[in-house]
Design a protein around this motif. Structure first.
Motif, PDB file in Angstrom:
ATOM      1  N   ASP A   7      37.674  70.512  29.092  1.00 58.87           N
ATOM      2  CA  ASP A   7      36.846  70.216  30.265  1.00 58.87           C
ATOM      3  C   ASP A   7      37.600  69.465  31.354  1.00 58.87           C
ATOM      4  O   ASP A   7      37.631  69.893  32.503  1.00 58.87           O
ATOM      5  N   ASN A   8      38.224  68.339  30.985  1.00 56.79           N
ATOM      6  CA  ASN A   8      38.885  67.514  32.002  1.00 56.79           C
ATOM      7  C   ASN A   8      39.991  68.287  32.712  1.00 56.79           C
ATOM      8  O   ASN A   8      40.071  68.286  33.936  1.00 56.79           O
ATOM      9  N   ARG A  11      38.449  71.184  34.918  1.00 55.50           N
ATOM     10  CA  ARG A  11      37.779  70.668  36.116  1.00 55.50           C
ATOM     11  C   ARG A  11      38.795  70.240  37.162  1.00 55.50           C
ATOM     12  O   ARG A  11      38.633  70.516  38.351  1.00 55.50           O
ATOM     13  N   LYS A  12      39.835  69.548  36.715  1.00 57.41           N
ATOM     14  CA  LYS A  12      40.864  69.090  37.654  1.00 57.41           C
ATOM     15  C   LYS A  12      41.605  70.289  38.232  1.00 57.41           C
ATOM     16  O   LYS A  12      41.881  70.337  39.429  1.00 57.41           O
ATOM     17  N   PHE A 162      36.718  67.033  50.782  1.00 61.83           N
ATOM     18  CA  PHE A 162      36.025  65.748  50.609  1.00 61.83           C
ATOM     19  C   PHE A 162      35.816  65.432  49.126  1.00 61.83           C
ATOM     20  O   PHE A 162      36.111  64.329  48.670  1.00 61.83           O
ATOM     21  N   THR A 163      35.326  66.426  48.371  1.00 64.67           N
ATOM     22  CA  THR A 163      35.058  66.160  46.942  1.00 64.67           C
ATOM     23  C   THR A 163      36.360  66.110  46.135  1.00 64.67           C
ATOM     24  O   THR A 163      36.448  65.374  45.169  1.00 64.67           O
ATOM     25  N   ILE A 166      37.615  62.659  46.030  1.00 62.29           N
ATOM     26  CA  ILE A 166      36.887  61.797  45.083  1.00 62.29           C
ATOM     27  C   ILE A 166      37.300  62.153  43.657  1.00 62.29           C
ATOM     28  O   ILE A 166      37.637  61.280  42.860  1.00 62.29           O
ATOM     29  N   THR A 167      37.289  63.457  43.363  1.00 62.36           N
ATOM     30  CA  THR A 167      37.586  63.921  42.008  1.00 62.36           C
ATOM     31  C   THR A 167      38.955  63.454  41.513  1.00 62.36           C
ATOM     32  O   THR A 167      39.130  63.201  40.330  1.00 62.36           O
ATOM     33  N   TRP A 168      39.909  63.354  42.427  1.00 63.36           N
ATOM     34  CA  TRP A 168      41.237  62.914  42.021  1.00 63.36           C
ATOM     35  C   TRP A 168      41.423  61.405  42.167  1.00 63.36           C
ATOM     36  O   TRP A 168      42.535  60.898  42.013  1.00 63.36           O
ATOM     37  N   GLY A 169      40.339  60.708  42.481  1.00 65.71           N
ATOM     38  CA  GLY A 169      40.406  59.242  42.526  1.00 65.71           C
ATOM     39  C   GLY A 169      41.143  58.704  43.732  1.00 65.71           C
ATOM     40  O   GLY A 169      41.692  57.605  43.690  1.00 65.71           O
ATOM     41  N   ILE A 170      41.181  59.453  44.821  1.00 65.59           N
ATOM     42  CA  ILE A 170      41.888  58.980  46.018  1.00 65.59           C
ATOM     43  C   ILE A 170      40.952  58.151  46.896  1.00 65.59           C
ATOM     44  O   ILE A 170      41.240  57.010  47.219  1.00 65.59           O
ATOM     45  N   THR A 171      39.795  58.715  47.271  1.00 68.49           N
ATOM     46  CA  THR A 171      38.844  57.934  48.065  1.00 68.49           C
ATOM     47  C   THR A 171      37.834  57.273  47.123  1.00 68.49           C
ATOM     48  O   THR A 171      36.949  57.934  46.602  1.00 68.49           O
ATOM     49  N   VAL A 172      38.007  55.970  46.898  1.00 68.24           N
ATOM     50  CA  VAL A 172      37.097  55.247  46.007  1.00 68.24           C
ATOM     51  C   VAL A 172      36.070  54.445  46.800  1.00 68.24           C
ATOM     52  O   VAL A 172      34.878  54.522  46.536  1.00 68.24           O
ATOM     53  N   SER A 173      36.530  53.706  47.811  1.00 66.65           N
ATOM     54  CA  SER A 173      35.601  52.833  48.545  1.00 66.65           C
ATOM     55  C   SER A 173      34.641  53.656  49.406  1.00 66.65           C
ATOM     56  O   SER A 173      34.998  54.733  49.877  1.00 66.65           O
ATOM     57  N   GLN A 177      35.415  57.011  51.910  1.00 63.66           N
ATOM     58  CA  GLN A 177      34.642  58.258  51.774  1.00 63.66           C
ATOM     59  C   GLN A 177      33.969  58.615  53.095  1.00 63.66           C
ATOM     60  O   GLN A 177      33.897  59.782  53.473  1.00 63.66           O
TER      61      GLN A 177
ATOM     62  N   MET B 204      36.054  61.582  29.584  1.00 65.19           N
ATOM     63  CA  MET B 204      36.817  62.759  30.019  1.00 65.19           C
ATOM     64  C   MET B 204      36.388  64.009  29.257  1.00 65.19           C
ATOM     65  O   MET B 204      36.798  65.120  29.593  1.00 65.19           O
ATOM     66  N   ASN B 210      33.393  64.391  34.700  1.00 71.36           N
ATOM     67  CA  ASN B 210      33.660  65.613  35.461  1.00 71.36           C
ATOM     68  C   ASN B 210      32.419  66.449  35.737  1.00 71.36           C
ATOM     69  O   ASN B 210      32.463  67.395  36.523  1.00 71.36           O
ATOM     70  N   ASN B 214      29.047  65.144  42.959  1.00 72.38           N
ATOM     71  CA  ASN B 214      29.103  64.429  44.242  1.00 72.38           C
ATOM     72  C   ASN B 214      27.935  64.701  45.187  1.00 72.38           C
ATOM     73  O   ASN B 214      28.117  64.768  46.403  1.00 72.38           O
ATOM     74  N   THR B 230      30.629  54.512  43.938  1.00 75.82           N
ATOM     75  CA  THR B 230      31.914  53.811  43.907  1.00 75.82           C
ATOM     76  C   THR B 230      32.385  53.698  42.464  1.00 75.82           C
ATOM     77  O   THR B 230      33.569  53.876  42.168  1.00 75.82           O
ATOM     78  N   ALA B 233      33.692  57.122  41.535  1.00 73.89           N
ATOM     79  CA  ALA B 233      34.982  57.388  42.185  1.00 73.89           C
ATOM     80  C   ALA B 233      36.090  56.547  41.546  1.00 73.89           C
ATOM     81  O   ALA B 233      37.204  57.030  41.325  1.00 73.89           O
ATOM     82  N   TYR B 236      36.968  58.097  38.390  1.00 71.51           N
ATOM     83  CA  TYR B 236      37.789  59.290  38.629  1.00 71.51           C
ATOM     84  C   TYR B 236      39.251  58.869  38.733  1.00 71.51           C
ATOM     85  O   TYR B 236      40.136  59.527  38.206  1.00 71.51           O
ATOM     86  N   ARG B 237      39.497  57.737  39.438  1.00 74.92           N
ATOM     87  CA  ARG B 237      40.876  57.268  39.554  1.00 74.92           C
ATOM     88  C   ARG B 237      41.396  56.838  38.185  1.00 74.92           C
ATOM     89  O   ARG B 237      42.495  57.222  37.785  1.00 74.92           O
ATOM     90  N   THR B 240      41.983  59.945  36.024  1.00 74.54           N
ATOM     91  CA  THR B 240      43.132  60.730  36.492  1.00 74.54           C
ATOM     92  C   THR B 240      44.424  60.079  36.008  1.00 74.54           C
ATOM     93  O   THR B 240      45.286  60.736  35.422  1.00 74.54           O
TER      94      THR B 240
END
Lengths: 203, 252
Positions: A7-8, A11-12, A162-163, A166-173, A177, B204, B210, B214, B230, B233, B236-237, B240
């Motif tokens: 799954d993980n 999805r990624k 945009f998603t 988020i999914t890759w943990g880049i935009t957290v705050s 976002q 995971m 997953n 969103n 938050t 997200a 997610y970080r 990852t």
């Protein structure tokens, strides 16, 4: 089920494939189409360059076809798990969630149709040229369907950026976002303009 | 509204888990400053519906009556919220009451939220400190971190976020935002952090983080204002990074 064990990873991979290579290819494709606004010759020249790339079949298969097919099929599997509730919760993001899935289905059908009308016909011996597209959009119904298909693809891609972030943990705050919500919306309008302007050039 | 004589209520009722739901209407004499619970208590005192027929009292759950336990959560005019903090004078009438649709109904407005507690167990939303000898004091909690972590600890497992989430339904195995946010809470705790990997590995798996799509409805409906998106997200970080560590190796 085997799908669930990975799954993980899947999805990624699905999220990544939508941006690289599929989204990058879409951007490239729409930009190339834009040469049609400079005239028939400019378009034929640009298209001719693409047609004569070395290792074309290999590139098409691994950079476009397989990632696109995986993204589409796994995307349908994901989309069918949702139970939409935009009638009860009218939030902007909920609408985006709904539209992301609807445009996904539209683009799935549109791309299959578009590949049939262009790439498959070329494989069967047709000449890839300005005239080929001009013949297709000569039909007003087809033109409207193409515009719907293009705008849906661009929406699916830009909301996907945009998603993806988020999914890759880049935009957290929430702030990051919000900023990227505006950025991706701006990209939506720019790419839509390029795509629609280009298809209208064939009319 | 001084001339308002009655409070009109439309309740989605159900005899037991397997029977068919039906709507029953009630009219309760108006008093100022009532909440949904006190109106339900009036029905219990005098179980007569709007047609004047004698009926069974409406079943619901409540414990704290101050919006910290989550047990009286129901759909009030279509929105998931706590009945105790839903003031009649602020609601449009007739007031529609229904059980949360995400959970199996026990009877009337009472639902079984067991799946939320199962999810907390699955993600190990606790800090394992029990042993055969005294381990002594744990590491200190940095004050800045404690402040936001405290907000996450306000979750009362009420189920509003699951109700609003389009990916929580019978076609999906998504555990929902509430349990995920607890993973962030316990991973932030200086002692809980020691079991971070274990919790991340669990979320995971299929049905974990997953499965979030969103739509961000959860953060909109949370009665405690918890920054659920938050949390998601941030996880997610964390996941990852964890998946890179799992694959490439990390022995820090």
């Amino acid at each position: 089920m085997e799908l669930k064990r990975y799954d993980n990873f899947l999805r990624k991979l699905h999220s990544l494939a939508g941006i690289i290579p599929v989204g990058v290819f879409l951007t490239f494709h729409l930009s190339l189409n834009y040469t049609a606004t400079w005239g028939e010759e400019a378009y034929n020249q640009a298209a001719g360059f693409m047609v004569n790339l070395p290792f074309k079949l290999f590139l098409e298969t691994f950079i476009i076809f397989l990632p696109l097919l995986f993204h589409a099929l796994y995307g349908v599997y994901i989309a069918l798990q949702a139970k939409h509730n935009v009638n009860r919760f009218h939030y902007f993001r909920n609408w985006s969630f709904f539209l992301q899935r609807i445009t996904g289905f539209i683009v799935f059908i549109f791309v299959a149709w578009h590949v049939w009308q262009t790439r498959v016909q070329v494989a069967l011996g047709a000449e890839p040229s300005f005239g080929m597209m001009a013949d297709i959009v000569d039909n007003p119904l087809f033109l409207v369907l193409y515009i719907i298909g293009i705008v849906s693809s661009v929406y699916h891609f830009t909301n996907g950026i945009f998603t993806f972030l988020i999914t890759w943990g880049i935009t957290v705050s929430p702030k990051s976002q919000r900023v990227f919500q505006y950025v991706t919306l701006a990209v939506f309008f720019v790419l839509s303009f390029i795509g629609v302007r280009a298809i209208l050039a064939f009319v | 509204m001084a001339d308002q004589k009655v409070i009109r209520l439309s309740v989605k009722r159900q005899q037991d888990a397997d029977s068919k739901p039906y709507i029953e209407e009630f009219e309760i004499p108006y008093r100022p400053n009532m909440n949904v619970i006190s109106v339900l208590m009036e029905i219990r005192k005098n179980p007569v519906n709007a047609k004047g027929e004698k009926t069974t009292p409406v079943v619901w759950e409540n414990v704290c009556l101050e919006e910290v336990c989550g047990s009286c959560t129901m759909l009030i005019n279509g929105k998931p919220r706590q009945a105790c903090s839903a003031l009649i004078d602020q609601l449009e009438q007739p007031i529609h009451l229904a059980p949360l649709s995400t959970f199996p109904v026990v009877r009337d407005l009472q639902v079984d939220r067991q799946r939320m507690f199962d999810a907390l167990k699955r993600v190990k939303a606790w800090i394992p400190i029990d042993g055969t000898f005294n381990l002594g004091p744990g590491p200190r909690f940095p004050e800045k971190k404690r402040q936001w972590a405290y907000e996450l600890s306000k979750c009362m497992t009420c189920g509003c976020c699951l109700e609003a989430c389009p990916n929580v339904n019978d076609r999906s195995d998504f555990i929902g935002p509430a349990a995920l946010s607890q993973v962030r809470l316990f991973n932030a705790h200086p002692t809980g952090e020691m079991n971070k990997e274990e919790r991340l590995t669990t979320i995971m798996e299929a049905g974990g983080i997953n499965s979030c799509g969103n739509s961000q409805n959860c953060v909109q409906v949370c009665p405690k204002g918890i920054s659920l998106t938050t949390s998601i997200a941030d996880l997610y970080r964390q996941t990852t990074l964890q998946s890179f560590k799992n694959f490439f190796g990390s022995y820090k």
